[in-house]
Design a protein around this motif. Structure first.
Motif, PDB file in Angstrom:
ATOM      1  N   ALA A 161       0.898  -1.053  -0.015  1.00 20.55           N
ATOM      2  CA  ALA A 161      -0.130   0.149  -0.076  1.00 20.55           C
ATOM      3  C   ALA A 161       0.979   1.223  -0.030  1.00 20.55           C
ATOM      4  N   VAL A 162       1.889   1.251   0.723  1.00 20.42           N
ATOM      5  CA  VAL A 162       2.633   2.212   0.843  1.00 20.42           C
ATOM      6  C   VAL A 162       3.416   2.752  -0.438  1.00 20.42           C
ATOM      7  N   LEU A 163       4.030   1.619  -0.986  1.00 16.70           N
ATOM      8  CA  LEU A 163       4.802   1.962  -2.170  1.00 16.70           C
ATOM      9  C   LEU A 163       4.042   2.726  -3.290  1.00 16.70           C
ATOM     10  N   PRO A 164       2.917   2.359  -3.553  1.00 11.83           N
ATOM     11  CA  PRO A 164       2.111   2.691  -4.706  1.00 11.83           C
ATOM     12  C   PRO A 164       1.687   4.275  -4.467  1.00 11.83           C
ATOM     13  N   MET A 165       1.355   4.500  -3.171  1.00 10.00           N
ATOM     14  CA  MET A 165       1.075   5.773  -2.679  1.00 10.00           C
ATOM     15  C   MET A 165       2.319   6.790  -2.676  1.00 10.00           C
ATOM     16  N   ASP A 166       3.413   6.283  -2.333  1.00  9.77           N
ATOM     17  CA  ASP A 166       4.691   6.942  -2.588  1.00  9.77           C
ATOM     18  C   ASP A 166       4.986   7.384  -4.075  1.00  9.77           C
ATOM     19  N   PHE A 207      -8.140   4.352   0.206  1.00 13.55           N
ATOM     20  CA  PHE A 207      -7.948   2.979   0.441  1.00 13.55           C
ATOM     21  C   PHE A 207      -6.634   2.607   0.971  1.00 13.55           C
ATOM     22  N   LEU A 208      -5.612   2.917   0.269  1.00 12.96           N
ATOM     23  CA  LEU A 208      -4.308   2.428   0.613  1.00 12.96           C
ATOM     24  C   LEU A 208      -3.706   3.063   2.090  1.00 12.96           C
ATOM     25  N   SER A 209      -4.286   3.931   2.615  1.00 11.47           N
ATOM     26  CA  SER A 209      -3.971   4.215   3.731  1.00 11.47           C
ATOM     27  C   SER A 209      -4.495   3.384   4.840  1.00 11.47           C
ATOM     28  N   ARG A 210      -5.718   3.054   4.647  1.00 14.66           N
ATOM     29  CA  ARG A 210      -6.415   1.949   5.386  1.00 14.66           C
ATOM     30  C   ARG A 210      -5.588   0.478   5.337  1.00 14.66           C
ATOM     31  N   THR A 235      -3.964  -1.245   8.443  1.00 18.72           N
ATOM     32  CA  THR A 235      -4.342  -2.743   8.838  1.00 18.72           C
ATOM     33  C   THR A 235      -2.946  -3.643   8.809  1.00 18.72           C
ATOM     34  N   GLY A 236      -2.271  -3.277   7.580  1.00 17.79           N
ATOM     35  CA  GLY A 236      -1.027  -4.229   7.552  1.00 17.79           C
ATOM     36  C   GLY A 236      -0.189  -3.924   8.575  1.00 17.79           C
ATOM     37  N   LEU A 237      -0.070  -2.823   9.099  1.00 19.06           N
ATOM     38  CA  LEU A 237       0.971  -2.350  10.151  1.00 19.06           C
ATOM     39  C   LEU A 237       0.524  -2.876  11.454  1.00 19.06           C
ATOM     40  N   ALA A 238      -0.729  -2.874  11.692  1.00 19.50           N
ATOM     41  CA  ALA A 238      -1.176  -3.557  13.014  1.00 19.50           C
ATOM     42  C   ALA A 238      -0.952  -4.974  12.787  1.00 19.50           C
ATOM     43  N   LEU A 239      -1.396  -5.707  11.589  1.00 15.27           N
ATOM     44  CA  LEU A 239      -0.982  -7.143  11.735  1.00 15.27           C
ATOM     45  C   LEU A 239       0.388  -7.486  11.918  1.00 15.27           C
TER      46      LEU A 239
END
Length: 156
Positions: free
Chosen positions: A40-45, A63-66, A70-74
């Protein structure tokens, strides 16, 4: 009892040490979380840097931030659980320590970016300022370095 001993004696750590299947599942959860964050972070960046100019930020950023959150929490929950199996060994590993430092840097970059006026302006369609592009480029590099350090833990 010292803190590391307490962590290592935690029932979740004892369970992972005793169950190869549970360890494998928690490790897979950690990998899934990492995939969500980086995916999610790479496409946003990249979009903030200037790639994919036809893709509106106001559409992809929520969408990408959420997904990244979620990925960071997991990844964090599973990572702390994996750490508990042998905390002294992880702390002695230079790749692990560097990963933590880089992860902290990546999280600071997220805060800096999301609180900047330039980022907020870019999301609503205004031109992307140079500072936003620089932070996005740094973020992409740091997240990739976190990924590489995580991979290196098993080799050092």
């Amino acid at each position: 009892m010292d803190v590391l001993g307490w962590i290592e004696g935690w029932p979740g750590a004892v369970y992972l040490r005793a169950s190869p299947d549970a360890y494998m599942i928690v490790n897979a959860m950690h990998i899934l979380g990492i995939a969500l964050v980086v995916g999610a972070v790479l496409p946003m960046d990249l979009r903030l840097i200037g790639f994919f100019p036809g893709t509106p930020l106001r559409v992809i950023v929520p969408f990408l931030s959420r997904a990244a959150g979620t990925g960071l929490a997991l990844a964090a929950a599973a990572g702390m659980w994996l750490f508990s199996v042998d905390p002294a060994e992880y702390l002695a590993n230079p790749a692990f320590r560097l990963k933590l430092a880089l992860l902290g840097t990546a999280l600071v970059l997220i805060l800096v970016q999301h609180r900047s006026r330039g980022y907020q302006a870019a999301i609503i369609g205004l031109p992307i300022q140079r500072g936003v592009r620089v932070v996005a480029a740094l973020s992409a590099m740091v997240w990739l370095a976190v990924l590489l350090c995580g991979r290196a833990i098993g080799f050092l």
